[in-house]
Design an enzyme around this catalytic site. Sequence first.
Site, PDB file in Angstrom:
ATOM      1  N   PRO A  61     -52.678  -4.262 -18.964  1.00  0.00           N
ATOM      2  CA  PRO A  61     -52.558  -4.824 -17.614  1.00  0.00           C
ATOM      3  C   PRO A  61     -53.794  -5.585 -17.145  1.00  0.00           C
ATOM      4  O   PRO A  61     -53.663  -6.563 -16.402  1.00  0.00           O
ATOM      5  CB  PRO A  61     -52.289  -3.590 -16.745  1.00  0.00           C
ATOM      6  N   TYR A  62     -54.981  -5.144 -17.552  1.00  0.00           N
ATOM      7  CA  TYR A  62     -56.195  -5.871 -17.159  1.00  0.00           C
ATOM      8  C   TYR A  62     -56.156  -7.299 -17.685  1.00  0.00           C
ATOM      9  O   TYR A  62     -56.320  -8.267 -16.926  1.00  0.00           O
ATOM     10  CB  TYR A  62     -57.429  -5.147 -17.680  1.00  0.00           C
ATOM     11  N   GLY A  63     -55.924  -7.450 -18.989  1.00  0.00           N
ATOM     12  CA  GLY A  63     -55.863  -8.786 -19.573  1.00  0.00           C
ATOM     13  C   GLY A  63     -54.706  -9.598 -19.026  1.00  0.00           C
ATOM     14  O   GLY A  63     -54.835 -10.811 -18.784  1.00  0.00           O
ATOM     15  N   LYS A 102     -55.539 -10.831 -15.478  1.00  0.00           N
ATOM     16  CA  LYS A 102     -56.501 -11.938 -15.528  1.00  0.00           C
ATOM     17  C   LYS A 102     -55.831 -13.227 -15.981  1.00  0.00           C
ATOM     18  O   LYS A 102     -56.116 -14.309 -15.452  1.00  0.00           O
ATOM     19  CB  LYS A 102     -57.655 -11.582 -16.467  1.00  0.00           C
TER      20      LYS A 102
END
Length: 416
Positions: A212-214, A217
């Site tokens: 989810p972080y990538g 972003k």
Amino acid sequence: MLPVNRGRAPHRAGMDFTDVKRKPSVLSKVVLALVLTVFCVYILKQSPGIAGTNMFSVHEPGVTHVLVTGGAGFIGSHAALRLLKDNYRVTIVDNLSRGNMAAVKILQGLFPEPGRLQFIYGDLGDAKVVNKIFSENAFDAVIHFAAVAYVGESTLEPLRYYHNITANTLTIMEAMAAHRVKTLIYSSTCATYGEPEKMPITEVTPQVPINPYGKAKKMAEDIILDFSKNSDMAVMILRYFNVIGSDPEGRLGEAPRPELREHGRISGACFDAARGIIPGLKVRGTDYPTQDGTCIRDYIDVTDLVDAHVKALGKAEPGKVGIYNVGTGRGLFALAPSPIFRRSVKEFVEACKKATGVEIKVEYLPRRPGDYAEVYSDPSKINRELNWTAKNTDLQESLSIAWRWQKSHRNGYGSS
């Protein structure tokens, strides 16, 4: 001979005339005085040389006013320090959920002059707050650092990450468009590439994020790129790798919340092990196809990372988009002081032991699902177009500098 006044005496006649008109005359004078007072106060407030705290609300020739979101955080505070040293005017906006107000106070102490630095407590998730900040300040550029940024945490709280990263970036973009702020430097990550099939990673490597972080972003990047297609905004997107180090003069450092230690950087884990906060390091994976069986990663010193942002700000051009990897790569340049910049996890741990002087206990465990053997950048594009090259490539030296700050701030910014 003087004419004879057959009616009232001249003095009395004047008195009678004044009595009839007194109320309108006094009222008009009061209104005029109030108008002049308000106008003078307005001029004083707008004058950059008189009221320091209001210098942020006007564009001043020769001065670039930069909004640094997340400027109380690790990377953001180091960026604010560099911008201030380079004579930029800086406004930090942070909700302090991950940042440290003490870092801002250090910056304020270093640059106390009017019109240099202001801090605004605000949540970028509140569109009304963001619009108010933009309406009350004359920004020339935005460097958007603010984001939650732990891969592991993102898998546990994905909605929080999409809101904090993607939705908040949309809010920033809407405010920039509404208030005609024309330059954006966006802090992105190599996590948008996911698990590349080929190394090194270039700017055209397919973006297939795996957490989810990538993903959040990349979605934020897509918003920025879609908007820029029909805009004259100057955009720079910087995708960077594993950040280490701290301010060489010991003024700033990295101080994550205690509850987030388990999600933090490997350097933080090394320092925690050296200080006895945790019993030792856990290194996952010793059978990768690398020189020592552990993962290869690309480590970049925070001062080099900040330098890349400042160079990007200086090179940003209206209507153009620049996308750059910010890493150390593989020693591609003749000017590089070291032939190989990338390091294995095992090499990193050995460098940390030497930097701290502590024989850190290391436990080697099986691979973690989803980890890949090598991740490192090809930084030739940023070198060619922005004249940027990583200079602080001595891994042990970067760790030693960060360790000095850690030792003198055992409770983070809470002690010195």
